[in-house]
Write an enzyme that holds these catalytic residues in place. Structure first.
Site, PDB file in Angstrom:
ATOM      1  N   ILE A   1     -11.272  -7.463  -3.785  1.00 47.61           N
ATOM      2  CA  ILE A   1     -13.319  -7.668  -3.020  1.00 47.61           C
ATOM      3  C   ILE A   1     -14.249  -7.118  -2.475  1.00 47.61           C
ATOM      4  O   ILE A   1     -15.004  -7.517  -2.540  1.00 47.61           O
ATOM      5  CB  ILE A   1     -12.919  -8.710  -1.876  1.00 47.61           C
ATOM      6  N   ASP A   2     -14.207  -5.532  -2.816  1.00 52.41           N
ATOM      7  CA  ASP A   2     -14.408  -4.253  -1.848  1.00 52.41           C
ATOM      8  C   ASP A   2     -15.571  -4.271  -3.069  1.00 52.41           C
ATOM      9  O   ASP A   2     -16.640  -3.882  -2.506  1.00 52.41           O
ATOM     10  CB  ASP A   2     -14.072  -3.234  -1.528  1.00 52.41           C
TER      11      ASP A   2
ATOM     12  N   GLY B   1      -7.436   3.522  -4.321  1.00 57.61           N
ATOM     13  CA  GLY B   1      -6.114   4.079  -4.789  1.00 57.61           C
ATOM     14  C   GLY B   1      -5.475   3.695  -5.286  1.00 57.61           C
ATOM     15  O   GLY B   1      -4.457   4.880  -5.590  1.00 57.61           O
ATOM     16  N   THR B   2      -4.771   2.638  -5.810  1.00 64.04           N
ATOM     17  CA  THR B   2      -3.758   2.556  -7.489  1.00 64.04           C
ATOM     18  C   THR B   2      -4.994   3.328  -7.823  1.00 64.04           C
ATOM     19  O   THR B   2      -3.513   3.663  -8.909  1.00 64.04           O
ATOM     20  CB  THR B   2      -4.480   1.009  -7.495  1.00 64.04           C
TER      21      THR B   2
ATOM     22  N   ARG C   1     -28.179 -18.972  19.747  1.00 65.29           N
ATOM     23  CA  ARG C   1     -27.108 -17.920  20.066  1.00 65.29           C
ATOM     24  C   ARG C   1     -27.299 -16.804  19.191  1.00 65.29           C
ATOM     25  O   ARG C   1     -27.547 -16.857  17.740  1.00 65.29           O
ATOM     26  CB  ARG C   1     -26.010 -17.846  20.317  1.00 65.29           C
TER      27      ARG C   1
ATOM     28  N   GLN D   1     -10.679 -13.815   3.603  1.00 65.43           N
ATOM     29  CA  GLN D   1     -11.773 -13.273   2.458  1.00 65.43           C
ATOM     30  C   GLN D   1     -11.147 -12.492   1.185  1.00 65.43           C
ATOM     31  O   GLN D   1     -11.544 -12.638   0.095  1.00 65.43           O
ATOM     32  CB  GLN D   1     -13.206 -12.102   2.761  1.00 65.43           C
ATOM     33  N   ARG D   2      -9.506 -12.485   1.984  1.00 66.23           N
ATOM     34  CA  ARG D   2      -8.943 -12.683   0.582  1.00 66.23           C
ATOM     35  C   ARG D   2      -8.042 -13.440  -0.597  1.00 66.23           C
ATOM     36  O   ARG D   2      -7.589 -13.379  -0.648  1.00 66.23           O
ATOM     37  CB  ARG D   2      -8.134 -10.858   0.934  1.00 66.23           C
TER      38      ARG D   2
ATOM     39  N   ARG E   1       0.841  -1.272  -0.132  1.00 66.37           N
ATOM     40  CA  ARG E   1       0.084   0.130   0.048  1.00 66.37           C
ATOM     41  C   ARG E   1       0.695   0.809  -0.158  1.00 66.37           C
ATOM     42  O   ARG E   1       1.384   1.579   1.286  1.00 66.37           O
ATOM     43  CB  ARG E   1      -1.486  -0.205   0.830  1.00 66.37           C
TER      44      ARG E   1
HETATM   45  O1  F6P Z   1      -9.780  -3.001   0.682  1.00 60.60           O
HETATM   46  C1  F6P Z   1      -9.458  -4.226   0.417  1.00 60.60           C
HETATM   47  C2  F6P Z   1      -9.955  -4.693   2.085  1.00 60.60           C
HETATM   48  O2  F6P Z   1      -9.421  -6.013   1.798  1.00 60.60           O
HETATM   49  C3  F6P Z   1     -10.904  -4.147   3.220  1.00 60.60           C
HETATM   50  O3  F6P Z   1     -11.977  -4.841   2.809  1.00 60.60           O
HETATM   51  C4  F6P Z   1     -10.268  -3.491   3.806  1.00 60.60           C
HETATM   52  O4  F6P Z   1     -10.952  -2.763   4.629  1.00 60.60           O
HETATM   53  C5  F6P Z   1      -8.656  -3.805   3.536  1.00 60.60           C
HETATM   54  O5  F6P Z   1      -8.984  -4.240   2.236  1.00 60.60           O
HETATM   55  C6  F6P Z   1      -7.410  -4.318   4.880  1.00 60.60           C
HETATM   56  O6  F6P Z   1      -6.168  -3.666   4.351  1.00 60.60           O
HETATM   57  P1  F6P Z   1      -5.088  -4.460   4.702  1.00 60.60           P
HETATM   58  O7  F6P Z   1      -5.087  -6.018   3.994  1.00 60.60           O
HETATM   59  O8  F6P Z   1      -4.054  -3.254   4.994  1.00 60.60           O
HETATM   60  O9  F6P Z   1      -5.149  -5.104   6.598  1.00 60.60           O
END
Ligand code: F6P
Length: 355
Positions: free
Chosen positions: A135-136, A113-114, A171, A281-282, A74
């Site tokens: 992923i967003d 950002g990229t 729960r 999730q990524r 980043r």
């Molecule tokens: O932009 C993708 C993302 O996975 C967002 O959903 C999440 O909030 C953020 O990146 C997490 O960022 P990092 O990997 O810098 O913790």
């Protein structure tokens, strides 16, 4: 002869390699003499001159591989025009390396950002073609980003798995899903996973309405409730706080789910559990949908390069792969419209959004 630099920037996701493979294979197949270099770790590699040569073999067998073979990082856009700690002008350094490496074009894969930095490089005269990764799914100018569907699968699986244990124990469970500014992932995984309450940043929630929805389920004899909550979900009350005061308040909790969980526990007396699938999730392999769209987007990016049509992001609109001018994409966000049909349909069947 064409010399192309690949660069992946920002948070990674599942289909980066599949997309680069799509570009590379199309170029190798259609351009007689092509050299590809992988610029290492995002814009950092372009600033500090780190790259590796890539060949056809590097793109073989990576369709299903998560992450990125050239690394990422980043590099905040807002600091791009600021000198680094040694006084280096980053933009000048990127332009110098582009010229030194005799590049015809940069292929940049990334999110919001990229894209801002890619547009800055375009304005500075570099040839750039970009691809929509995140992923967003919040990139403007495309209906779909690659990575999103794979992440939806993982977040949905997390909710699915919670269902059985929530039902056994009776729960209330909160599953916190990625997305600081937008709720696409939470919305889709929430619907796919059958969540009872879905909270997203675009629709600030009233905690009492959330509590009412849980109590209503209890009164109906339903022993459990599942909330899909985006990282960036926010209550109506908190949305009125200054950024500073909100930051101060949030410091008391690891994340929004813990704050909301404590409030729900107090108001309902029910046992609460919180699950945060986080970076899973990524991770892992791209789903077939992402592999297909990545291949299509990649092939189209290569076509733009062959036609020397630069300054575009390759997007997916109305089921077509289309070039979108980079200047129209950079700096904009695609958020969930609270009045959209998907929200209306979800509400129609009783999903509570806390509003
Ligand atoms: O932009 C993708 C993302 O996975 C967002 O959903 C999440 O909030 C953020 O990146 C997490 O960022 P990092 O990997 O810098 O913790």
């Amino acid at each position: 002869m064409k010399r192309i630099g690949f660069l992946t920037s920002g948070g990674d996701c599942q289909s980066l390699n599949a997309t680069m493979r799509g570009v590379a294979k199309t170029l190798y197949e259609n351009v007689e003499d092509v050299e590809i270099i992988g610029i290492l770790d995002g814009y950092k590699g372009l600033i500090y001159g780190n790259y590796k040569k890539l060949g056809p073999r590097d793109f073989s067998g990576i369709l299903t591989e998560g992450g990125t073979i050239i690394g990422t990082s980043r590099q905040p856009f807002k600091l791009m025009r600021e000198p680094d700690e040694n006084g280096m002008d980053k933009v000048k350094a990127m332009k110098n390396n582009y010229t030194k490496w005799k590049l015809d074009c940069l292929v940049i894969l990334g999110g919001n950002g990229t894209h801002k930095t890619a547009n800055l490089l375009r304005e500075e005269g570099l040839n750039v073609v970009t691809l929509p990764k995140t992923i967003d799914n919040d990139l403007f100018g495309t209906d779909m980003t690659f990575g999103f569907q794979s992440a939806v699968n993982i977040a949905t699986a997390a909710i699915d798995n919670i269902h059985t244990t929530a039902a056994s124990h009776g729960r209330v469970f909160i599953v916190e899903i990625m997305g600081h500014s937008v709720g696409w992932l939470t919305l889709h995984a929430g619907i796919a996973g059958g969540a009872d309450i879905v909270l997203i940043p675009e629709i600030p929630y009233d905690t009492d309405k959330v509590v009412d929805a849980i109590n209503k389920r209890t009164e109906q004899g339903k022993k459990f409730s599942i909330l899909a909550v985006a990282e960036g979900a926010i209550s109506i009350q908190d949305s009125e706080l200054s950024k500073k005061d909100l930051k101060k308040k949030m410091k008391m909790y690891p994340s929004i789910s813990y704050m909301l969980g404590a409030e729900i526990e107090e108001k309902t007396g029910q046992e609460i559990r919180i699950t945060v699938p986080g970076h899973t999730q990524r991770g892992g392999i791209p789903c077939p949908y992402d592999r297909v769209i990545s291949t299509q987007l990649g092939a189209e990016a290569a076509k733009l390069i062959m036609a020397e049509k630069y300054g575009y992001m390759v997007g997916f609109k109305n089921n077509e792969i289309v070039p979108v001018p980079l200047k129209d994409v950079a700096g904009k966000i695609k958020a969930v419209d609270p009045k959209s049909s998907i929200i209306k349909q979800a509400k129609a069947l009783g999903i509570c959004f806390g509003d």
